[in-house]
Scaffold this active site. Structure first.
Site, PDB file in Angstrom:
ATOM      1  N   ASN A 100       0.855  -1.181   0.000  1.00  0.00           N
ATOM      2  CA  ASN A 100       0.000   0.000   0.000  1.00  0.00           C
ATOM      3  C   ASN A 100       0.897   1.239   0.000  1.00  0.00           C
ATOM      4  OD1 ASN A 100      -1.731   2.149   0.627  1.00  0.00           O
ATOM      5  ND2 ASN A 100      -3.058   0.864   1.884  1.00  0.00           N
ATOM      6  N   ASP A 123      -8.698   7.443  -4.974  1.00  0.00           N
ATOM      7  CA  ASP A 123      -9.965   7.785  -4.316  1.00  0.00           C
ATOM      8  C   ASP A 123      -9.958   9.275  -3.956  1.00  0.00           C
ATOM      9  OD1 ASP A 123     -12.213   8.028  -2.642  1.00  0.00           O
ATOM     10  OD2 ASP A 123     -11.978   5.970  -1.927  1.00  0.00           O
ATOM     11  N   LYS A 127     -16.041  13.683   0.736  1.00  0.00           N
ATOM     12  CA  LYS A 127     -16.573  14.287   1.961  1.00  0.00           C
ATOM     13  C   LYS A 127     -15.458  14.984   2.739  1.00  0.00           C
ATOM     14  CE  LYS A 127     -20.410  11.029   2.480  1.00  0.00           C
ATOM     15  NZ  LYS A 127     -21.058  10.015   3.337  1.00  0.00           N
ATOM     16  N   ASP A 159     -11.297  12.316 -12.011  1.00  0.00           N
ATOM     17  CA  ASP A 159     -12.548  12.784 -12.612  1.00  0.00           C
ATOM     18  C   ASP A 159     -13.332  13.639 -11.622  1.00  0.00           C
ATOM     19  OD1 ASP A 159     -13.122  10.656 -10.911  1.00  0.00           O
ATOM     20  OD2 ASP A 159     -14.901  10.066 -12.043  1.00  0.00           O
TER      21      ASP A 159
END
Length: 217
Positions: A100, A123, A127, A159
């Site tokens: 990771n 990602d 929020k 995007d």
């Protein structure tokens, strides 16, 4: 406490449930150098962060046999698929790290190793309370400065417009990176289109490309 957590994360990062000749092993005590990535030393090295199904790097590896491609991906199904594609094309210039990269990045590689680094569609954590989880932040830019030499390139795509604007501001504040021509592009020819990118285009989504050159270490 911090040291114990880091050791636990290294243990998780090393726990791959299958083996392959295309794996690289990360170590907390020894950074990877270009001499021990492949059976030979390549002219340049390319790092893809979150390589997904591997289609982007494999396409580029076929076109650029003198470049060594390192893929960092944490999801086992995607890694297995990528390995099958590497074997299918008999590529000797692609290796995978099952790590990771949000946990370990500059800790894994020697300085100035990569001439190019790609991060496609991480990602965006839209929020506000989750913004701290975003990959691209000031610490990440410091990692890029360690891994890239001067004139090294970083390619980014998203995007999600607010994320793109935030990243542009981060680069402006950094002063270490410069746009090649413009701050934001709507097209990019240097990097093949990924499955995810094609899907988003078909949905009518706008893609934001932010490419930078390291001009100051």
């Amino acid at each position: 406490m911090v040291q114990d957590l880091e050791q636990k994360l290294w243990s998780i990062a090393s726990g791959i449930p299958f083996s392959s000749d295309y794996f690289l092993q990360a170590s907390p005590i020894r950074k990877l150098k270009k001499e021990n990535l492949f059976s030979k030393v390549f002219e340049t090295y390319f790092l893809e962060l979150g390589s997904g199904w591997g289609e982007v790097a494999i396409s580029m590896a076929l076109q650029r046999p003198n470049t060594g491609f390192i893929l960092m991906e944490k999801k086992f199904d995607r890694i297995r698929h990528t390995i099958r594609e590497i074997e299918k094309h008999s590529l000797d210039n692609v290796k995978i790290l099952c790590v990771n990269f949000n946990w370990f990045l500059e800790e894994v590689f020697e300085e100035n190793l990569f001439s190019e680094i790609l991060l496609n569609f991480p990602d965006p954590w839209p929020k506000k309370r989750h913004h701290k989880k975003r990959t691209v932040n000031s610490k990440f830019l410091e990692s890029l400065k360690i891994l890239l030499p001067e004139k090294g390139k970083f390619y980014f795509a998203t995007d999600y417009g607010p994320y793109a604007r935030k990243i542009i501001r981060l680069f402006r504040d950094s002063k270490a990176f410069s746009p090649e021509k413009v701050e934001l592009k709507s097209e990019r020819n240097e990097i093949p289109v990924s499955h995810f990118e094609r899907k988003k285009r078909e949905e009518g989504k706008r893609i934001y490309y932010i490419d930078r050159v390291l001009v100051q270490k």
